[in-house]
Design a protein around this motif. Structure first.
Motif, PDB file in Angstrom:
ATOM      1  N   PRO A 201      -3.842 -11.506  -1.188  1.00  0.00           N
ATOM      2  CA  PRO A 201      -3.799 -12.961  -1.402  1.00  0.00           C
ATOM      3  C   PRO A 201      -2.812 -13.334  -2.503  1.00  0.00           C
ATOM      4  O   PRO A 201      -2.608 -12.587  -3.463  1.00  0.00           O
ATOM      5  CB  PRO A 201      -5.244 -13.301  -1.824  1.00  0.00           C
ATOM      6  N   CYS A 202      -2.199 -14.504  -2.356  1.00  0.00           N
ATOM      7  CA  CYS A 202      -1.240 -14.985  -3.367  1.00  0.00           C
ATOM      8  C   CYS A 202      -1.325 -16.507  -3.447  1.00  0.00           C
ATOM      9  O   CYS A 202      -1.268 -17.187  -2.419  1.00  0.00           O
ATOM     10  CB  CYS A 202       0.178 -14.546  -3.009  1.00  0.00           C
ATOM     11  N   ASN A 203      -1.434 -17.030  -4.652  1.00  0.00           N
ATOM     12  CA  ASN A 203      -1.511 -18.484  -4.820  1.00  0.00           C
ATOM     13  C   ASN A 203      -0.255 -19.065  -5.459  1.00  0.00           C
ATOM     14  O   ASN A 203      -0.268 -20.192  -5.947  1.00  0.00           O
ATOM     15  CB  ASN A 203      -2.753 -18.867  -5.636  1.00  0.00           C
ATOM     16  N   GLU A 204       0.849 -18.290  -5.461  1.00  0.00           N
ATOM     17  CA  GLU A 204       2.097 -18.752  -6.073  1.00  0.00           C
ATOM     18  C   GLU A 204       3.190 -18.922  -5.030  1.00  0.00           C
ATOM     19  O   GLU A 204       3.311 -18.111  -4.104  1.00  0.00           O
ATOM     20  CB  GLU A 204       2.594 -17.742  -7.113  1.00  0.00           C
ATOM     21  N   VAL A 205       4.003 -19.965  -5.189  1.00  0.00           N
ATOM     22  CA  VAL A 205       5.192 -20.136  -4.352  1.00  0.00           C
ATOM     23  C   VAL A 205       6.265 -19.184  -4.867  1.00  0.00           C
ATOM     24  O   VAL A 205       6.717 -19.301  -6.009  1.00  0.00           O
ATOM     25  CB  VAL A 205       5.708 -21.590  -4.392  1.00  0.00           C
TER      26      VAL A 205
END
Length: 335
Positions: A201-205
Protein backbone atom coordinates in the motif's frame (compact mmCIF):
# COMPACT_ATOMS: atom_id res chain seq x y z
CA UNK A 1 24.81 -7.13 -9.62
CA UNK A 2 24.64 -4.09 -7.34
CA UNK A 3 22.23 -5.01 -4.52
CA UNK A 4 21.21 -1.42 -3.80
CA UNK A 5 21.14 -0.18 -7.41
CA UNK A 6 17.85 0.76 -9.07
CA UNK A 7 17.72 0.11 -12.81
CA UNK A 8 15.30 2.54 -14.51
CA UNK A 9 14.35 1.39 -18.00
CA UNK A 10 13.11 4.11 -20.35
CA UNK A 11 12.03 3.52 -23.96
CA UNK A 12 11.70 6.79 -25.87
CA UNK A 13 10.49 7.86 -29.29
CA UNK A 14 9.93 11.43 -30.44
CA UNK A 15 9.37 12.87 -26.97
CA UNK A 16 11.99 15.60 -27.14
CA UNK A 17 9.54 18.15 -25.70
CA UNK A 18 9.13 16.14 -22.49
CA UNK A 19 12.43 14.28 -21.99
CA UNK A 20 14.16 17.13 -20.19
CA UNK A 21 11.48 17.20 -17.49
CA UNK A 22 11.66 13.42 -17.19
CA UNK A 23 15.44 13.21 -16.88
CA UNK A 24 15.69 16.22 -14.59
CA UNK A 25 13.19 14.58 -12.24
CA UNK A 26 15.42 11.50 -12.08
CA UNK A 27 18.53 13.58 -11.41
CA UNK A 28 16.64 15.30 -8.58
CA UNK A 29 15.79 12.04 -6.78
CA UNK A 30 16.62 11.88 -3.09
CA UNK A 31 17.77 8.29 -3.68
CA UNK A 32 20.80 8.55 -5.94
CA UNK A 33 21.99 4.97 -6.47
CA UNK A 34 20.35 4.42 -9.84
CA UNK A 35 21.12 3.81 -13.48
CA UNK A 36 19.01 4.83 -16.46
CA UNK A 37 18.88 2.46 -19.41
CA UNK A 38 17.38 4.59 -22.17
CA UNK A 39 16.43 2.94 -25.47
CA UNK A 40 15.93 5.06 -28.56
CA UNK A 41 13.04 3.53 -30.50
CA UNK A 42 13.94 5.05 -33.89
CA UNK A 43 13.21 8.68 -32.99
CA UNK A 44 13.03 11.12 -35.87
CA UNK A 45 13.17 14.26 -33.74
CA UNK A 46 16.02 15.45 -31.48
CA UNK A 47 15.21 13.05 -28.64
CA UNK A 48 18.43 11.08 -29.08
CA UNK A 49 20.54 14.24 -29.15
CA UNK A 50 18.96 15.40 -25.90
CA UNK A 51 19.39 12.08 -24.06
CA UNK A 52 22.99 11.79 -25.29
CA UNK A 53 23.72 15.25 -23.89
CA UNK A 54 22.60 14.02 -20.45
CA UNK A 55 24.59 10.79 -20.80
CA UNK A 56 27.74 12.76 -21.57
CA UNK A 57 27.38 14.60 -18.25
CA UNK A 58 26.30 11.65 -16.08
CA UNK A 59 27.64 8.13 -16.61
CA UNK A 60 24.66 6.65 -14.79
CA UNK A 61 22.64 7.34 -17.95
CA UNK A 62 23.26 4.79 -20.71
CA UNK A 63 21.75 5.03 -24.19
CA UNK A 64 21.18 2.27 -26.73
CA UNK A 65 19.40 1.96 -30.07
CA UNK A 66 16.39 -0.33 -30.26
CA UNK A 67 17.32 -3.35 -32.38
CA UNK A 68 13.63 -4.10 -32.92
CA UNK A 69 10.53 -1.98 -33.39
CA UNK A 70 8.26 -0.78 -30.62
CA UNK A 71 8.07 -0.63 -26.83
CA UNK A 72 8.37 -4.34 -26.05
CA UNK A 73 11.68 -4.91 -27.91
CA UNK A 74 12.95 -1.66 -26.38
CA UNK A 75 12.07 -2.86 -22.87
CA UNK A 76 13.64 -6.26 -23.53
CA UNK A 77 16.87 -4.64 -24.68
CA UNK A 78 16.90 -2.22 -21.75
CA UNK A 79 16.53 -5.02 -19.24
CA UNK A 80 19.33 -7.02 -20.84
CA UNK A 81 21.62 -4.03 -20.28
CA UNK A 82 20.59 -3.42 -16.66
CA UNK A 83 22.46 -4.54 -13.56
CA UNK A 84 20.43 -3.33 -10.57
CA UNK A 85 18.82 -5.44 -7.87
CA UNK A 86 15.70 -3.27 -8.12
CA UNK A 87 13.87 -2.87 -11.45
CA UNK A 88 11.51 -0.09 -12.41
CA UNK A 89 10.15 1.49 -15.56
CA UNK A 90 9.75 5.15 -16.41
CA UNK A 91 8.05 6.71 -19.41
CA UNK A 92 9.94 9.45 -21.20
CA UNK A 93 7.08 11.95 -21.03
CA UNK A 94 6.35 11.69 -17.29
CA UNK A 95 7.84 13.18 -14.13
CA UNK A 96 8.99 11.47 -10.92
CA UNK A 97 8.28 13.12 -7.62
CA UNK A 98 11.64 13.68 -5.83
CA UNK A 99 11.09 10.88 -3.31
CA UNK A 100 9.73 8.24 -5.71
CA UNK A 101 12.79 5.96 -5.74
CA UNK A 102 13.48 6.39 -2.02
CA UNK A 103 9.92 5.45 -1.04
CA UNK A 104 9.90 2.42 -3.31
CA UNK A 105 13.30 1.08 -2.30
CA UNK A 106 12.49 1.49 1.40
CA UNK A 107 9.14 -0.26 0.90
CA UNK A 108 10.78 -3.23 -0.78
CA UNK A 109 13.48 -3.44 1.88
CA UNK A 110 10.81 -3.40 4.58
CA UNK A 111 8.44 -5.94 2.98
CA UNK A 112 11.05 -8.07 1.21
CA UNK A 113 10.85 -10.19 -1.91
CA UNK A 114 7.50 -11.29 -3.22
CA UNK A 115 6.14 -7.75 -3.23
CA UNK A 116 5.52 -4.93 -5.70
CA UNK A 117 6.07 -1.35 -4.63
CA UNK A 118 3.64 1.05 -6.32
CA UNK A 119 2.79 4.72 -5.95
CA UNK A 120 -0.16 6.97 -6.40
CA UNK A 121 -0.29 9.08 -9.56
CA UNK A 122 -1.55 12.48 -10.63
CA UNK A 123 -2.44 13.32 -14.22
CA UNK A 124 -1.44 16.69 -15.63
CA UNK A 125 -1.91 18.35 -18.98
CA UNK A 126 -1.63 21.77 -20.59
CA UNK A 127 -5.31 21.56 -21.55
CA UNK A 128 -6.71 20.10 -18.33
CA UNK A 129 -7.68 16.54 -17.47
CA UNK A 130 -10.77 14.88 -18.86
CA UNK A 131 -13.44 13.48 -16.54
CA UNK A 132 -12.51 9.95 -17.65
CA UNK A 133 -8.87 10.32 -16.66
CA UNK A 134 -9.85 12.05 -13.43
CA UNK A 135 -12.10 9.13 -12.48
CA UNK A 136 -9.39 6.62 -13.43
CA UNK A 137 -6.84 8.46 -11.26
CA UNK A 138 -9.21 8.51 -8.28
CA UNK A 139 -10.09 4.82 -8.72
CA UNK A 140 -6.47 3.74 -9.14
CA UNK A 141 -5.19 5.75 -6.20
CA UNK A 142 -7.98 4.39 -4.01
CA UNK A 143 -6.81 0.85 -4.74
CA UNK A 144 -3.14 1.75 -4.27
CA UNK A 145 -3.76 3.38 -0.90
CA UNK A 146 -5.08 0.07 0.42
CA UNK A 147 -2.93 -2.27 -1.69
CA UNK A 148 -6.11 -3.88 -3.06
CA UNK A 149 -5.23 -3.33 -6.73
CA UNK A 150 -5.78 -6.92 -7.81
CA UNK A 151 -9.39 -6.89 -6.58
CA UNK A 152 -10.40 -5.04 -9.75
CA UNK A 153 -7.67 -6.19 -12.13
CA UNK A 154 -10.14 -7.09 -14.89
CA UNK A 155 -11.53 -3.54 -15.02
CA UNK A 156 -8.42 -1.66 -16.12
CA UNK A 157 -4.66 -1.88 -15.62
CA UNK A 158 -4.27 -1.54 -11.85
CA UNK A 159 -0.53 -0.82 -11.79
CA UNK A 160 0.62 2.30 -13.68
CA UNK A 161 3.42 1.39 -16.08
CA UNK A 162 5.78 4.18 -14.95
CA UNK A 163 5.24 3.74 -11.20
CA UNK A 164 6.19 0.30 -9.89
CA UNK A 165 9.36 -1.36 -8.57
CA UNK A 166 10.26 -4.99 -7.83
CA UNK A 167 13.25 -7.10 -6.90
CA UNK A 168 15.12 -8.40 -9.92
CA UNK A 169 14.60 -12.00 -8.79
CA UNK A 170 10.82 -11.51 -8.63
CA UNK A 171 10.84 -9.79 -12.00
CA UNK A 172 12.60 -12.77 -13.56
CA UNK A 173 10.18 -15.22 -11.94
CA UNK A 174 7.30 -13.30 -13.53
CA UNK A 175 8.91 -13.42 -16.98
CA UNK A 176 10.07 -9.80 -16.99
CA UNK A 177 9.60 -8.13 -20.35
CA UNK A 178 9.79 -11.42 -22.27
CA UNK A 179 6.10 -11.52 -23.18
CA UNK A 180 5.14 -10.09 -26.56
CA UNK A 181 1.52 -9.46 -25.58
CA UNK A 182 0.09 -5.92 -25.75
CA UNK A 183 -0.80 -3.82 -23.83
CA UNK A 184 2.54 -4.71 -22.28
CA UNK A 185 1.95 -2.91 -18.96
CA UNK A 186 -1.36 -4.70 -18.41
CA UNK A 187 0.22 -8.02 -19.34
CA UNK A 188 3.00 -7.48 -16.80
CA UNK A 189 0.43 -6.57 -14.14
CA UNK A 190 -1.39 -9.84 -14.77
CA UNK A 191 1.88 -11.76 -14.43
CA UNK A 192 2.59 -10.06 -11.09
CA UNK A 193 -0.89 -11.20 -10.08
CA UNK A 194 -0.33 -14.69 -11.47
CA UNK A 195 2.84 -15.15 -9.41
CA UNK A 196 1.20 -13.77 -6.28
CA UNK A 197 3.40 -10.71 -5.83
CA UNK A 198 1.72 -8.67 -3.11
CA UNK A 199 0.96 -4.98 -3.59
CA UNK A 200 2.53 -2.72 -0.96
CA UNK A 201 0.00 0.00 0.00
CA UNK A 202 1.07 3.59 -0.69
CA UNK A 203 -0.64 6.85 0.22
CA UNK A 204 1.80 9.19 -1.58
CA UNK A 205 1.70 10.58 -5.11
CA UNK A 206 5.01 9.44 -6.60
CA UNK A 207 4.43 10.09 -10.31
CA UNK A 208 3.09 12.95 -12.40
CA UNK A 209 1.48 11.29 -15.43
CA UNK A 210 1.38 13.50 -18.51
CA UNK A 211 -1.59 13.44 -20.89
CA UNK A 212 -1.48 14.82 -24.43
CA UNK A 213 -3.00 14.03 -27.82
CA UNK A 214 -0.06 12.10 -29.30
CA UNK A 215 0.63 9.98 -26.25
CA UNK A 216 1.22 6.37 -27.32
CA UNK A 217 -1.65 4.97 -25.27
CA UNK A 218 -4.00 7.32 -27.13
CA UNK A 219 -2.73 6.75 -30.66
CA UNK A 220 -1.25 3.26 -31.10
CA UNK A 221 -3.46 0.35 -32.12
CA UNK A 222 -1.93 -1.87 -29.43
CA UNK A 223 -3.81 0.15 -26.81
CA UNK A 224 -7.21 -0.02 -28.48
CA UNK A 225 -10.13 -1.44 -26.54
CA UNK A 226 -10.12 -4.83 -28.27
CA UNK A 227 -6.54 -5.51 -27.08
CA UNK A 228 -7.59 -4.86 -23.48
CA UNK A 229 -10.56 -7.19 -23.79
CA UNK A 230 -8.41 -9.92 -25.34
CA UNK A 231 -5.89 -9.76 -22.52
CA UNK A 232 -8.60 -9.76 -19.84
CA UNK A 233 -10.24 -12.86 -21.27
CA UNK A 234 -6.88 -14.59 -21.80
CA UNK A 235 -5.81 -14.21 -18.18
CA UNK A 236 -9.24 -14.84 -16.70
CA UNK A 237 -9.40 -18.21 -18.44
CA UNK A 238 -5.89 -19.05 -17.26
CA UNK A 239 -6.04 -17.73 -13.71
CA UNK A 240 -9.57 -17.45 -12.33
CA UNK A 241 -11.95 -19.46 -14.50
CA UNK A 242 -13.31 -22.66 -12.97
CA UNK A 243 -14.58 -24.87 -15.77
CA UNK A 244 -16.70 -26.83 -13.30
CA UNK A 245 -18.80 -23.72 -12.61
CA UNK A 246 -21.38 -22.15 -14.98
CA UNK A 247 -19.93 -19.07 -16.69
CA UNK A 248 -22.10 -15.98 -17.11
CA UNK A 249 -21.72 -12.78 -19.13
CA UNK A 250 -23.59 -9.66 -18.00
CA UNK A 251 -24.30 -7.13 -20.76
CA UNK A 252 -24.70 -7.27 -24.52
CA UNK A 253 -22.97 -4.09 -25.60
CA UNK A 254 -19.67 -3.94 -27.51
CA UNK A 255 -17.63 -5.44 -24.67
CA UNK A 256 -20.15 -8.14 -23.90
CA UNK A 257 -20.28 -9.16 -27.55
CA UNK A 258 -16.49 -9.20 -27.79
CA UNK A 259 -16.16 -11.44 -24.74
CA UNK A 260 -18.99 -13.69 -25.94
CA UNK A 261 -17.37 -14.07 -29.34
CA UNK A 262 -14.06 -14.97 -27.69
CA UNK A 263 -15.69 -17.66 -25.59
CA UNK A 264 -17.54 -19.09 -28.58
CA UNK A 265 -14.29 -19.28 -30.54
CA UNK A 266 -12.78 -21.25 -27.65
CA UNK A 267 -15.83 -23.54 -27.42
CA UNK A 268 -16.55 -22.44 -23.86
CA UNK A 269 -20.21 -22.57 -22.84
CA UNK A 270 -21.78 -19.61 -21.05
CA UNK A 271 -25.07 -17.98 -20.12
CA UNK A 272 -25.75 -14.45 -21.34
CA UNK A 273 -27.72 -12.04 -19.15
CA UNK A 274 -29.10 -8.55 -19.65
CA UNK A 275 -31.97 -6.34 -18.50
CA UNK A 276 -32.85 -4.82 -21.89
CA UNK A 277 -36.38 -5.98 -22.80
CA UNK A 278 -35.55 -5.57 -26.50
CA UNK A 279 -32.73 -8.13 -26.22
CA UNK A 280 -34.09 -10.65 -23.71
CA UNK A 281 -35.02 -13.97 -25.42
CA UNK A 282 -33.25 -12.82 -28.59
CA UNK A 283 -30.09 -14.49 -29.92
CA UNK A 284 -26.68 -13.00 -30.71
CA UNK A 285 -24.09 -15.28 -32.32
CA UNK A 286 -26.65 -18.04 -31.82
CA UNK A 287 -26.61 -17.48 -28.04
CA UNK A 288 -29.88 -16.65 -26.26
CA UNK A 289 -30.00 -13.68 -23.91
CA UNK A 290 -31.76 -14.17 -20.57
CA UNK A 291 -33.17 -11.87 -17.93
CA UNK A 292 -30.62 -11.45 -15.11
CA UNK A 293 -32.87 -13.40 -12.73
CA UNK A 294 -31.70 -16.48 -14.62
CA UNK A 295 -28.60 -16.32 -12.43
CA UNK A 296 -30.55 -17.55 -9.41
CA UNK A 297 -31.28 -20.87 -11.12
CA UNK A 298 -27.59 -21.57 -11.72
CA UNK A 299 -25.46 -23.51 -9.25
CA UNK A 300 -22.33 -21.67 -8.10
CA UNK A 301 -21.85 -19.48 -11.22
CA UNK A 302 -18.97 -17.17 -12.13
CA UNK A 303 -19.99 -13.82 -13.62
CA UNK A 304 -18.13 -11.55 -16.03
CA UNK A 305 -19.69 -8.09 -15.86
CA UNK A 306 -19.25 -6.04 -19.06
CA UNK A 307 -21.80 -3.35 -18.19
CA UNK A 308 -20.03 0.03 -18.30
CA UNK A 309 -22.62 2.26 -16.64
CA UNK A 310 -21.43 2.97 -13.08
CA UNK A 311 -24.94 3.17 -11.65
CA UNK A 312 -25.82 -0.16 -13.26
CA UNK A 313 -22.59 -1.65 -11.92
CA UNK A 314 -23.55 -0.61 -8.40
CA UNK A 315 -26.98 -2.18 -8.79
CA UNK A 316 -25.44 -5.41 -10.10
CA UNK A 317 -22.94 -5.47 -7.25
CA UNK A 318 -25.70 -5.08 -4.65
CA UNK A 319 -27.74 -7.79 -6.33
CA UNK A 320 -24.79 -10.19 -6.32
CA UNK A 321 -24.06 -9.39 -2.69
CA UNK A 322 -27.66 -10.30 -1.86
CA UNK A 323 -26.88 -13.72 -3.36
CA UNK A 324 -23.70 -13.88 -1.22
CA UNK A 325 -21.43 -13.75 -4.27
CA UNK A 326 -17.92 -12.45 -3.65
CA UNK A 327 -15.99 -10.11 -5.90
CA UNK A 328 -12.81 -11.56 -7.47
CA UNK A 329 -14.10 -15.06 -6.75
CA UNK A 330 -17.68 -15.28 -7.99
CA UNK A 331 -17.88 -12.13 -10.11
CA UNK A 332 -15.40 -9.98 -12.00
CA UNK A 333 -15.89 -6.51 -13.47
CA UNK A 334 -14.56 -6.41 -17.02
CA UNK A 335 -15.14 -2.66 -17.41
Amino acid sequence: MNVSLVSIVIPFKNTVHYLKDCLDSILAQTYQNWEVIAINDHSTDNSLVLVNSYAEKDNRIKVFANTGQGIIPALQLAYSKSSGNFITRMDSDDIMQPNRLKVMVESLLQYGKGNVSVGQVRYFSDRGISDGYSRYEKWLNGLTELGTNYAEIYKECVIPSPCWMVYREDFDICGGFQSNRYPEDYDLTFRFYQHNLKIIPCNEVLLLWRDYDTRTSRTHEHYAQNYFLDIKLHYFLHLDYNEKRPLVIWGAGFKGKKIAKGLIEKNIDFFWLCDNPKKIDKKIYGQELHHFSKLESLTNPQSLITVANTSAQSDIKEYLKSLHHQQALDYFFFC
